[in-house]
Design an enzyme around this catalytic site. Structure first.
Site, PDB file in Angstrom:
ATOM      1  NE  ARG A 136      -3.542  -0.720 -12.599  1.00 58.88           N
ATOM      2  CZ  ARG A 136      -4.095  -1.421 -11.604  1.00 58.88           C
ATOM      3  NH1 ARG A 136      -4.196  -2.717 -11.709  1.00 58.88           N
ATOM      4  NH2 ARG A 136      -4.521  -0.821 -10.505  1.00 58.88           N
ATOM      5  NE  ARG A 172     -15.060   6.014 -18.886  1.00 53.68           N
ATOM      6  CZ  ARG A 172     -14.604   6.310 -17.680  1.00 53.68           C
ATOM      7  NH1 ARG A 172     -14.297   7.560 -17.358  1.00 53.68           N
ATOM      8  NH2 ARG A 172     -14.467   5.349 -16.794  1.00 53.68           N
ATOM      9  NE  ARG A 225       9.334   1.750  -8.534  1.00 53.48           N
ATOM     10  CZ  ARG A 225      10.431   2.456  -8.406  1.00 53.48           C
ATOM     11  NH1 ARG A 225      11.636   1.868  -8.347  1.00 53.48           N
ATOM     12  NH2 ARG A 225      10.374   3.782  -8.326  1.00 53.48           N
ATOM     13  NE  ARG A 274      -1.460   7.493  -5.342  1.00 59.33           N
ATOM     14  CZ  ARG A 274      -2.186   6.415  -5.604  1.00 59.33           C
ATOM     15  NH1 ARG A 274      -3.050   6.444  -6.596  1.00 59.33           N
ATOM     16  NH2 ARG A 274      -2.055   5.320  -4.911  1.00 59.33           N
ATOM     17  CD  GLU A 286       0.339   7.178  -2.610  1.00 55.92           C
ATOM     18  OE1 GLU A 286       0.677   6.596  -3.655  1.00 55.92           O
ATOM     19  OE2 GLU A 286      -0.778   7.040  -2.086  1.00 55.92           O
ATOM     20  CE1 TYR A 296      -0.938  -2.476  -9.801  1.00 53.69           C
ATOM     21  CE2 TYR A 296      -0.009  -2.406 -12.000  1.00 53.69           C
ATOM     22  CZ  TYR A 296      -0.506  -1.758 -10.908  1.00 53.69           C
ATOM     23  OH  TYR A 296      -0.569  -0.387 -10.911  1.00 53.69           O
ATOM     24  CG  ASP A 338      -7.159  -3.322  -8.967  1.00 53.49           C
ATOM     25  OD1 ASP A 338      -6.278  -2.663  -8.399  1.00 53.49           O
ATOM     26  OD2 ASP A 338      -7.536  -3.091 -10.135  1.00 53.49           O
TER      27      ASP A 338
HETATM   28  P1  FAD Z   1      -1.668  -7.875   1.678  1.00 53.32           P
HETATM   29  O1  FAD Z   1      -2.730  -6.893   1.985  1.00 53.32           O
HETATM   30  O2  FAD Z   1      -0.315  -7.386   1.334  1.00 53.32           O
HETATM   31  O3  FAD Z   1      -1.589  -8.886   2.916  1.00 53.32           O
HETATM   32  C1  FAD Z   1      -0.507  -9.756   3.124  1.00 53.32           C
HETATM   33  C2  FAD Z   1      -0.262  -9.802   4.610  1.00 53.32           C
HETATM   34  O4  FAD Z   1       0.712 -10.811   4.872  1.00 53.32           O
HETATM   35  C3  FAD Z   1       0.315  -8.514   5.180  1.00 53.32           C
HETATM   36  O5  FAD Z   1      -0.488  -8.044   6.238  1.00 53.32           O
HETATM   37  C4  FAD Z   1       1.703  -8.905   5.667  1.00 53.32           C
HETATM   38  O6  FAD Z   1       2.099  -8.223   6.842  1.00 53.32           O
HETATM   39  C5  FAD Z   1       1.524 -10.385   5.917  1.00 53.32           C
HETATM   40  N1  FAD Z   1       2.783 -11.127   5.875  1.00 53.32           N
HETATM   41  C6  FAD Z   1       3.700 -11.147   4.883  1.00 53.32           C
HETATM   42  N2  FAD Z   1       4.733 -11.950   5.212  1.00 53.32           N
HETATM   43  C7  FAD Z   1       4.439 -12.464   6.426  1.00 53.32           C
HETATM   44  C8  FAD Z   1       5.130 -13.344   7.314  1.00 53.32           C
HETATM   45  N3  FAD Z   1       6.329 -13.849   7.002  1.00 53.32           N
HETATM   46  N4  FAD Z   1       4.564 -13.635   8.488  1.00 53.32           N
HETATM   47  C9  FAD Z   1       3.345 -13.111   8.842  1.00 53.32           C
HETATM   48  N5  FAD Z   1       2.666 -12.274   8.037  1.00 53.32           N
HETATM   49  C10 FAD Z   1       3.206 -11.947   6.863  1.00 53.32           C
HETATM   50  N6  FAD Z   1      -6.674  -2.267  -5.069  1.00 53.32           N
HETATM   51  C11 FAD Z   1      -7.884  -1.775  -5.423  1.00 53.32           C
HETATM   52  O7  FAD Z   1      -8.803  -2.543  -5.722  1.00 53.32           O
HETATM   53  N7  FAD Z   1      -8.118  -0.417  -5.434  1.00 53.32           N
HETATM   54  C12 FAD Z   1      -7.165   0.485  -5.104  1.00 53.32           C
HETATM   55  O8  FAD Z   1      -7.410   1.702  -5.121  1.00 53.32           O
HETATM   56  C13 FAD Z   1      -5.872  -0.009  -4.738  1.00 53.32           C
HETATM   57  N8  FAD Z   1      -4.890   0.847  -4.405  1.00 53.32           N
HETATM   58  C14 FAD Z   1      -3.650   0.354  -4.056  1.00 53.32           C
HETATM   59  C15 FAD Z   1      -2.665   1.261  -3.699  1.00 53.32           C
HETATM   60  C16 FAD Z   1      -1.408   0.796  -3.333  1.00 53.32           C
HETATM   61  C17 FAD Z   1      -0.320   1.775  -2.944  1.00 53.32           C
HETATM   62  C18 FAD Z   1      -1.154  -0.589  -3.356  1.00 53.32           C
HETATM   63  C19 FAD Z   1       0.203  -1.116  -3.002  1.00 53.32           C
HETATM   64  C20 FAD Z   1      -2.137  -1.495  -3.698  1.00 53.32           C
HETATM   65  C21 FAD Z   1      -3.404  -1.040  -4.056  1.00 53.32           C
HETATM   66  N9  FAD Z   1      -4.436  -1.924  -4.363  1.00 53.32           N
HETATM   67  C22 FAD Z   1      -5.657  -1.419  -4.731  1.00 53.32           C
HETATM   68  C23 FAD Z   1      -4.257  -3.394  -4.283  1.00 53.32           C
HETATM   69  C24 FAD Z   1      -4.646  -3.979  -2.913  1.00 53.32           C
HETATM   70  O9  FAD Z   1      -3.857  -3.389  -1.891  1.00 53.32           O
HETATM   71  C25 FAD Z   1      -4.382  -5.489  -2.935  1.00 53.32           C
HETATM   72  O10 FAD Z   1      -5.065  -6.102  -3.988  1.00 53.32           O
HETATM   73  C26 FAD Z   1      -4.793  -6.225  -1.637  1.00 53.32           C
HETATM   74  O11 FAD Z   1      -4.594  -5.463  -0.492  1.00 53.32           O
HETATM   75  C27 FAD Z   1      -3.969  -7.496  -1.548  1.00 53.32           C
HETATM   76  O12 FAD Z   1      -4.383  -8.280  -0.456  1.00 53.32           O
HETATM   77  P2  FAD Z   1      -3.476  -9.486   0.014  1.00 53.32           P
HETATM   78  O13 FAD Z   1      -4.191 -10.113   1.150  1.00 53.32           O
HETATM   79  O14 FAD Z   1      -3.115 -10.318  -1.148  1.00 53.32           O
HETATM   80  O15 FAD Z   1      -2.095  -8.833   0.465  1.00 53.32           O
HETATM   81  N1  UDP Z   2      -0.597   6.622 -14.907  1.00 51.37           N
HETATM   82  C1  UDP Z   2      -0.075   7.755 -15.490  1.00 51.37           C
HETATM   83  N2  UDP Z   2      -0.494   8.979 -15.083  1.00 51.37           N
HETATM   84  C2  UDP Z   2      -1.414   9.122 -14.107  1.00 51.37           C
HETATM   85  C3  UDP Z   2      -1.963   7.971 -13.508  1.00 51.37           C
HETATM   86  C4  UDP Z   2      -1.519   6.733 -13.922  1.00 51.37           C
HETATM   87  O1  UDP Z   2       0.779   7.657 -16.361  1.00 51.37           O
HETATM   88  O2  UDP Z   2      -1.755  10.278 -13.757  1.00 51.37           O
HETATM   89  C5  UDP Z   2      -0.088   5.307 -15.361  1.00 51.37           C
HETATM   90  C6  UDP Z   2       1.074   4.795 -14.499  1.00 51.37           C
HETATM   91  O3  UDP Z   2       1.951   4.095 -15.342  1.00 51.37           O
HETATM   92  C7  UDP Z   2       0.390   3.828 -13.574  1.00 51.37           C
HETATM   93  C8  UDP Z   2      -0.668   3.230 -14.491  1.00 51.37           C
HETATM   94  O4  UDP Z   2      -1.105   4.329 -15.292  1.00 51.37           O
HETATM   95  O5  UDP Z   2       1.277   2.855 -13.083  1.00 51.37           O
HETATM   96  C9  UDP Z   2      -1.832   2.596 -13.802  1.00 51.37           C
HETATM   97  O6  UDP Z   2      -2.401   3.557 -12.948  1.00 51.37           O
HETATM   98  P1  UDP Z   2      -3.268   3.142 -11.695  1.00 51.37           P
HETATM   99  O7  UDP Z   2      -3.852   4.359 -11.117  1.00 51.37           O
HETATM  100  O8  UDP Z   2      -4.161   2.030 -12.100  1.00 51.37           O
HETATM  101  O9  UDP Z   2      -2.136   2.580 -10.725  1.00 51.37           O
HETATM  102  P2  UDP Z   2      -2.269   2.022  -9.224  1.00 51.37           P
HETATM  103  O10 UDP Z   2      -1.661   3.103  -8.379  1.00 51.37           O
HETATM  104  O11 UDP Z   2      -3.713   1.767  -8.927  1.00 51.37           O
HETATM  105  O12 UDP Z   2      -1.491   0.780  -9.250  1.00 51.37           O
END
Ligand code: FAD
Ligand code: UDP
Length: 372
Positions: free
Chosen positions: A170, A174, A247, A278, A304, A352, A354
């Site tokens: 991911r 560069r 996780r 982080r 986190e 997984y 985005d």
């Molecule tokens: P969700 O946003 O999880 O929505 C699902 C919803 O369903 C939730 O609100 C939940 O409450 C609801 N639900 C579940 N079960 C039920 C039930 N039984 N009844 C009623 N409601 C229910 N993507 C990026 O592009 N850039 C980023 O920087 C990025 N950072 C991230 C950082 C973290 C820590 C995480 C975990 C993810 C990150 N992502 C990022 C990914 C991004 O969060 C997801 O791709 C996106 O939010 C998923 O949308 P979704 O609608 O599939 O799921």
């Molecule tokens: N990663 C790492 N060191 C860092 C940042 C990321 O080893 O400082 C690794 C780690 O395994 C992570 C993966 O790269 O799960 C992908 O990172 P990304 O930032 O895309 O994870 P996200 O939090 O967006 O899921």
């Protein structure tokens, strides 16, 4: 009463609901949380949009998705450039010439490539089969040891040898001086926060919060012809084949009476000993200013902590290893028999994803579902 019941007011559910309404369908959205927007939810604190479920930076190469999402929010020009802190030594991320220079003192791309080749050869890796081997073959052992191993093992709670290599792919590697974390044509943070973006998607649509679909399934099912389910696929089937692993993340939020805590939106702690992965300082996603352009006297930070998911916790990251993938396939086979229900999104598809991929997936499902 409704054509569609959408379970989950995250991005997937909101995009579907919006498109269905546009086609004249009657839609009810339910979410078990007390707010919309799923994991992209932002909440205003001290004038700062705090990303409550982890930092979210929108980035995409998909022009269709970018054109779509910018209908619902204006995006700022934020570019993600996290800093890695390894026992007090600071490195640039993703892995680029600034990182290589700091690690080895190399000046040219050729010197950096030579260094990596040497370390890869020494480790004897020809055909990387797991995250550790993949990482070493991409950036060498020094960077693996200082910037990847500890962080990844904290993040995933598993040894790097036991993790799939796609996770590390991911991150860009560069041989230019470029600290942009993403290889994406388009990147930014929605002005006014993600919650407002989702509010705009859901404009005119009935939403019931604090409503757990699985607790009241029969009654809710009876209200709609079809169901779009974006919760965890294993929960839908009452975990009858076993639990899919996730996780989880615990966020420790703090308001600090100072203007600038760490000088960057994200600092990754890449050693094994620091318990958090982080620290996010949310104001820097918006250049330290509120929507009127005022600087802000306080700051909000989130530490986190990554943890193994257990029933009752929020599921965050699907663990897409072989064991979980085959369990997911078994659930998917059950899901295909539910003819009234479409499973979508990060939890419904156990992917997984985005944000841009979730939007693309929802739009492609809309095309099938809403034109047939
Ligand atoms: P969700 O946003 O999880 O929505 C699902 C919803 O369903 C939730 O609100 C939940 O409450 C609801 N639900 C579940 N079960 C039920 C039930 N039984 N009844 C009623 N409601 C229910 N993507 C990026 O592009 N850039 C980023 O920087 C990025 N950072 C991230 C950082 C973290 C820590 C995480 C975990 C993810 C990150 N992502 C990022 C990914 C991004 O969060 C997801 O791709 C996106 O939010 C998923 O949308 P979704 O609608 O599939 O799921
Ligand atoms: N990663 C790492 N060191 C860092 C940042 C990321 O080893 O400082 C690794 C780690 O395994 C992570 C993966 O790269 O799960 C992908 O990172 P990304 O930032 O895309 O994870 P996200 O939090 O967006 O899921």
């Amino acid at each position: 009463m409704y054509d569609y019941l959408v379970v989950g007011a995250g991005l997937y559910g909101a995009v579907f609901a919006h498109e269905a309404r546009k086609k004249g369908k009657k839609v009810l959205v339910v979410d078990k949380r007390p707010h919309i927007a799923g994991n992209v939810y932002t909440e205003k604190l001290e004038g700062i949009h705090v990303h409550k479920y982890g930092a979210h930076i929108f980035h995409t190469n998909n022009e269709q998705v970018w054109n779509y999402v910018t209908q619902f929010a204006k995006f700022n020009r934020f570019t993600n450039s996290p800093v890695a802190n390894y026992k007090g030594e600071l490195y640039s991320l993703p892995f680029n010439m600034y990182t290589f220079h700091k690690m080895w003192g190399v000046i040219t791309p050729e010197e950096a490539q030579k260094k990596i080749e040497e370390q890869k050869k020494q480790a004897g890796i020809t055909n990387p089969g797991n995250l550790e081997e993949q990482a070493i073959s991409l950036v060498g052992t020094d960077i693996y040891e200082k910037l990847i191993k500890g962080y990844t093992e904290k993040q995933w709670g598993r040894a790097c040898k036991d993790l799939p290599s796609f996770i590390i792919k991911r991150l860009p590697v560069r041989f230019t001086f470029d600290n942009n974390y993403f290889n994406a044509l388009y990147q930014g943070i929605p002005v006014g926060g993600y919650t407002r973006l989702v509010e705009n998607l859901l404009d005119g649509i009935e939403v019931r919060l604090n409503t757990d679909y699985l607790e009241d399934k029969a009654a809710l099912d009876a209200m709609a012809d079809r169901v779009i389910y974006t919760g965890p696929i294993d929960a839908y089937f009452d975990y009858r084949l076993g639990y899919l692993e996730y996780r989880s993340v615990r966020f420790e939020n703090e308001v600090l009476d100072q203007e600038n805590f760490q000088g960057n939106a994200a600092v990754n702690y890449t050693d094994r000993e620091t318990p958090w992965t982080r620290i996010i300082e949310h104001k820097w996603f918006e250049f330290g200013r509120d929507e009127e352009g005022n600087t802000l006297p306080k700051t909000v930070i989130s530490r986190e902590y990554s943890a193994e998911w257990k029933p009752g916790d929020e599921p965050y990251y699907p663990v897409n290893d072989e064991k979980n993938e085959s369990l997911y396939q078994a659930y998917k086979a059950l899901a295909e028999k539910e003819s009234r229900v479409i499973f979508g999104g990060r939890l419904g598809e156990y992917r997984y994803y985005d944000m841009d991929a979730v939007i693309a997936s929802a739009l492609s499902m809309c095309k099938q579902e809403l034109t047939s």
